[in-house]
Write a protein that holds these residues in place. Structure first.
Motif, PDB file in Angstrom:
ATOM      1  N   GLN A 138     -63.182 -45.012  60.413  1.00 45.61           N
ATOM      2  CA  GLN A 138     -62.702 -46.394  60.549  1.00 45.61           C
ATOM      3  C   GLN A 138     -63.773 -47.016  59.930  1.00 45.61           C
ATOM      4  OE1 GLN A 138     -62.021 -49.181  63.538  1.00 45.61           O
ATOM      5  NE2 GLN A 138     -59.766 -49.017  63.007  1.00 45.61           N
ATOM      6  N   VAL A 139     -64.049 -47.256  58.662  1.00 45.67           N
ATOM      7  CA  VAL A 139     -65.322 -48.180  58.039  1.00 45.67           C
ATOM      8  C   VAL A 139     -64.827 -49.598  57.753  1.00 45.67           C
ATOM      9  CG1 VAL A 139     -66.341 -46.071  56.832  1.00 45.67           C
ATOM     10  CG2 VAL A 139     -64.485 -47.458  55.663  1.00 45.67           C
ATOM     11  N   LEU A 140     -65.407 -50.195  57.442  1.00 50.52           N
ATOM     12  CA  LEU A 140     -65.247 -51.755  57.452  1.00 50.52           C
ATOM     13  C   LEU A 140     -63.816 -51.972  56.494  1.00 50.52           C
ATOM     14  CD1 LEU A 140     -68.655 -53.699  57.433  1.00 50.52           C
ATOM     15  CD2 LEU A 140     -66.868 -53.906  59.051  1.00 50.52           C
ATOM     16  N   SER A 141     -63.922 -51.534  55.275  1.00 49.68           N
ATOM     17  CA  SER A 141     -62.774 -51.843  54.363  1.00 49.68           C
ATOM     18  C   SER A 141     -61.677 -51.453  55.020  1.00 49.68           C
ATOM     19  CB  SER A 141     -63.062 -51.067  52.859  1.00 49.68           C
ATOM     20  OG  SER A 141     -63.156 -49.569  53.252  1.00 49.68           O
ATOM     21  N   ILE A 142     -61.218 -50.342  55.803  1.00 52.59           N
ATOM     22  CA  ILE A 142     -60.243 -49.955  56.459  1.00 52.59           C
ATOM     23  C   ILE A 142     -59.938 -50.991  57.476  1.00 52.59           C
ATOM     24  CG2 ILE A 142     -59.081 -48.127  57.899  1.00 52.59           C
ATOM     25  CD1 ILE A 142     -59.430 -47.526  55.043  1.00 52.59           C
ATOM     26  N   ALA A 143     -60.979 -51.283  58.260  1.00 50.63           N
ATOM     27  CA  ALA A 143     -60.571 -52.484  59.389  1.00 50.63           C
ATOM     28  C   ALA A 143     -60.199 -53.732  58.787  1.00 50.63           C
ATOM     29  CB  ALA A 143     -62.068 -52.578  60.137  1.00 50.63           C
ATOM     30  N   LEU A 144     -60.649 -54.108  57.429  1.00 51.48           N
ATOM     31  CA  LEU A 144     -60.240 -55.296  56.942  1.00 51.48           C
ATOM     32  C   LEU A 144     -58.760 -55.038  56.527  1.00 51.48           C
ATOM     33  CD1 LEU A 144     -60.808 -57.990  55.174  1.00 51.48           C
ATOM     34  CD2 LEU A 144     -61.652 -56.535  53.546  1.00 51.48           C
ATOM     35  N   PHE A 145     -58.257 -53.836  56.002  1.00 44.39           N
ATOM     36  CA  PHE A 145     -56.964 -53.837  55.687  1.00 44.39           C
ATOM     37  C   PHE A 145     -56.056 -53.806  56.596  1.00 44.39           C
ATOM     38  CE2 PHE A 145     -53.667 -50.275  55.033  1.00 44.39           C
ATOM     39  CZ  PHE A 145     -53.007 -51.003  54.024  1.00 44.39           C
ATOM     40  N   ASP A 146     -56.620 -53.082  57.938  1.00 40.64           N
ATOM     41  CA  ASP A 146     -55.671 -53.273  59.159  1.00 40.64           C
ATOM     42  C   ASP A 146     -55.529 -54.745  59.614  1.00 40.64           C
ATOM     43  OD1 ASP A 146     -55.671 -50.717  59.431  1.00 40.64           O
ATOM     44  OD2 ASP A 146     -56.592 -50.586  61.237  1.00 40.64           O
ATOM     45  N   VAL A 169     -69.065 -51.553  61.505  1.00 34.65           N
ATOM     46  CA  VAL A 169     -70.365 -51.834  60.853  1.00 34.65           C
ATOM     47  C   VAL A 169     -71.222 -50.755  60.854  1.00 34.65           C
ATOM     48  CG1 VAL A 169     -72.196 -53.331  60.593  1.00 34.65           C
ATOM     49  CG2 VAL A 169     -69.991 -54.473  61.272  1.00 34.65           C
ATOM     50  N   TRP A 170     -71.781 -50.264  62.049  1.00 37.48           N
ATOM     51  CA  TRP A 170     -72.550 -49.125  62.118  1.00 37.48           C
ATOM     52  C   TRP A 170     -72.091 -47.837  61.403  1.00 37.48           C
ATOM     53  CZ3 TRP A 170     -77.012 -47.659  62.752  1.00 37.48           C
ATOM     54  CH2 TRP A 170     -77.224 -46.298  63.175  1.00 37.48           C
ATOM     55  N   LEU A 171     -70.769 -47.599  61.402  1.00 37.86           N
ATOM     56  CA  LEU A 171     -70.198 -46.496  60.792  1.00 37.86           C
ATOM     57  C   LEU A 171     -70.248 -46.668  59.286  1.00 37.86           C
ATOM     58  CD1 LEU A 171     -68.595 -43.693  61.130  1.00 37.86           C
ATOM     59  CD2 LEU A 171     -66.739 -45.060  60.576  1.00 37.86           C
ATOM     60  N   THR A 172     -69.788 -47.759  58.791  1.00 38.45           N
ATOM     61  CA  THR A 172     -70.143 -47.992  57.433  1.00 38.45           C
ATOM     62  C   THR A 172     -71.629 -47.923  56.920  1.00 38.45           C
ATOM     63  OG1 THR A 172     -68.291 -49.533  57.732  1.00 38.45           O
ATOM     64  CG2 THR A 172     -69.665 -49.707  55.568  1.00 38.45           C
ATOM     65  N   LEU A 173     -72.669 -48.473  57.510  1.00 35.81           N
ATOM     66  CA  LEU A 173     -74.061 -48.327  57.337  1.00 35.81           C
ATOM     67  C   LEU A 173     -74.456 -47.033  57.400  1.00 35.81           C
ATOM     68  CD1 LEU A 173     -75.527 -51.388  59.060  1.00 35.81           C
ATOM     69  CD2 LEU A 173     -75.272 -51.337  56.595  1.00 35.81           C
ATOM     70  N   LYS A 174     -74.052 -46.121  58.277  1.00 28.01           N
ATOM     71  CA  LYS A 174     -74.299 -44.832  58.617  1.00 28.01           C
ATOM     72  C   LYS A 174     -73.982 -43.893  57.198  1.00 28.01           C
ATOM     73  CE  LYS A 174     -72.739 -41.777  61.309  1.00 28.01           C
ATOM     74  NZ  LYS A 174     -72.406 -40.964  62.749  1.00 28.01           N
ATOM     75  N   LEU A 175     -72.733 -44.407  56.938  1.00 20.78           N
ATOM     76  CA  LEU A 175     -72.102 -43.306  55.657  1.00 20.78           C
ATOM     77  C   LEU A 175     -72.953 -43.988  54.432  1.00 20.78           C
ATOM     78  CD1 LEU A 175     -69.862 -41.831  54.845  1.00 20.78           C
ATOM     79  CD2 LEU A 175     -68.503 -43.817  54.202  1.00 20.78           C
TER      80      LEU A 175
END
Lengths: 231, 220
Positions: free
Chosen positions: B174-182, B6-12
């Motif tokens: 590892q952004v949220l969409s990738i975590a969702l895919f995983d 979550v943090w990484l996605t927001l930062k990006l």
């Protein structure tokens, strides 16, 4: 080209993407000998498992692991006793640089290492076990570039973005031999690739194709493509 | 692990939006005032990510980021690390990927601006930058907000590009969409529901806010 009648004998096969090139060849040979069409769908084993669980109309499923077939069996979606190992995957260390690789390379290497995601792909799990066995797993944290599949791990090295990767032997058959090292099979659990005949299948020739994949000739071909045969 | 994503996605999304506003505003202004026959070509280049499959962009970026390529080589020499599989690489990719979502609303708004105001200001002696900051920007506030939100939201949802060049490194790529895919791939549907539901709620909230601002016209 294809008459409507021919569709009466169409075997629908879901195959893990890593095995698709091999299956395509075997399917073509089978089609020549039998009056049947083999329709091949490929994706990652996880995606195919989800599709099958939600009713996708496949006759056979060739997974890249033994977990998903076991889950399908547990859920009662397969023909009893149809879960069979059709090949064992082989993990190799592959260098993009023109230098010989040994196990020492993996110990001394300081850069990023491409592997498949251990949570998603059996080759990734084998890569993790190998690094753990060599006491390198901790040291590689933060330097592991994980592909969603072993194809992607291969692609990271092939494109030159990563110098070293733990990939499938089948992917690097055409590469210079000195850049490839077979990881000893004792370093990781067997990468057992299993197939299952799905209960919903109404196609009688699906079992014939399954037997065909397991016969000696097919197994010899599978072995020549970077796998260890099932028998 | 999820909080890191979550943090990484927001930062990006935040860094990308910031860069997009800095380069998007002058670019949109230039496009809205330019009268060259190359205009359609430049506009097409900017708009390309809207119609291009993200995996196509990801594929070319993977090749461009490679140290075998001059761009990747340059970056490696400058920073000592590769552009692929790094946060910086994701930022570069996201800026390209979300560019049209920022530039297009801005350009349209700039084109609709009353240029009489600008001419009057010019006659009164206001310099170009002065006119831009004191007339153009205040009169297009709503478009600026819309553009920033679209760029932000679009970057949050980015998947294909990150999948191709990200390498799924927790805390780095590892952004949220990738975590969702995983999560879907490994049949962890509880985690998948959490991420997908969260992204859905976020997108819905953002659109409701944007449309209510639009209705009230409060930022005109």
């Amino acid at each position: 080209m294809i008459s409507p009648l021919a569709s009466a004998s169409t075997i629908r096969v879901a195959v893990a993407a890593n095995f698709k090139p091999v299956l395509d060849v075997l399917a073509e040979q089978f089609e020549k000998k039998h009056d049947a069409r083999v329709l091949v769908s490929s994706a990652s084993s996880g995606i195919l498992y989800n599709q099958i669980s939600h009713g996708a109309p496949f006759d056979l499923f060739l997974s890249a692991d033994d977990e998903r077939p076991a889950m399908l069996e547990k859920n009662g979606l397969i023909v009893p006793d149809s879960r069979k190992t059709y090949a064992y995957g082989r993990l190799v260390l592959w260098s993009h640089r023109d230098q010989p690789v040994t196990l020492k390379t993996l110990e001394a290497y300081k850069g990023r290492l491409a592997i498949a995601n251990p949570a998603l792909a059996p080759y990734g799990a084998a890569a993790q076990q190998t690094l753990e066995k060599m006491n390198l797993w901790q040291g590689y944290q933060g330097r592991l570039v994980q592909g969603a599949s072993i194809q992607q791990a291969w692609q990271f090295v092939a494109s030159g973005n990563v110098d070293l990767g733990l990939v499938a032997k089948a992917q690097v058959l055409d590469q210079p031999k000195n850049r490839i090292l077979d990881i000893p099979e004792s370093y990781h659990a067997p990468i057992r690739q299993e197939l299952v005949l799905l209960k919903q299948s109404k196609e009688p020739k699906a079992r014939a194709f399954m037997d065909y994949l397991l016969n000696d000739t097919s197994q010899a071909y599978i072995a020549s493509q970077g796998y260890r045969p099932a028998k | 692990m999820l909080s890191a994503a979550v943090w990484l996605t927001l930062k990006l999304a935040f860094v990308t939006t910031l860069i997009l506003m800095v380069i998007g505003i002058p670019l949109a202004w230039k496009l809205s005032t330019m009268r060259s026959r190359w205009c359609p070509v430049i506009e097409a280049l900017v708009g390309l990510p809207m119609v291009l499959p993200p995996t196509v962009l990801g594929f070319y970026l993977l090749l461009a980021f490679s140290p075998n390529n001059p761009i990747g080589q340059f970056w490696l020499n400058m920073t000592g690390s590769t552009l692929a599989f790094s946060f910086s690489g994701l930022v570069v990719a996201s800026v390209l990927y979300s560019l049209p979502f920022v530039v297009q609303p801005l350009q349209r708004s700039f084109e609709q601006l009353d240029h009489g105001l600008l001419e009057a200001a010019a006659m009164l002696g206001a310099r170009r930058l002065d006119r831009f900051i004191n007339i153009v920007l205040p009169n297009t506030r709503r478009a600026l907000l819309l553009a920033a939100c679209m760029g932000f939201a679009h970057t949050i949802g980015e998947f294909g590009v990150v999948l191709m060049i990200g390498g799924n490194i927790p805390g780095e790529t590892q952004v949220l969409s990738i975590a969702l895919f995983d999560a879907v791939e490994t049949q962890q549907f509880d985690t998948a529901h959490t991420i997908a539901g969260g992204l859905l709620a976020f997108a819905m909230t953002l659109l409701v806010v944007l449309y209510s601002i639009d209705r009230r016209g409060s930022l005109r």
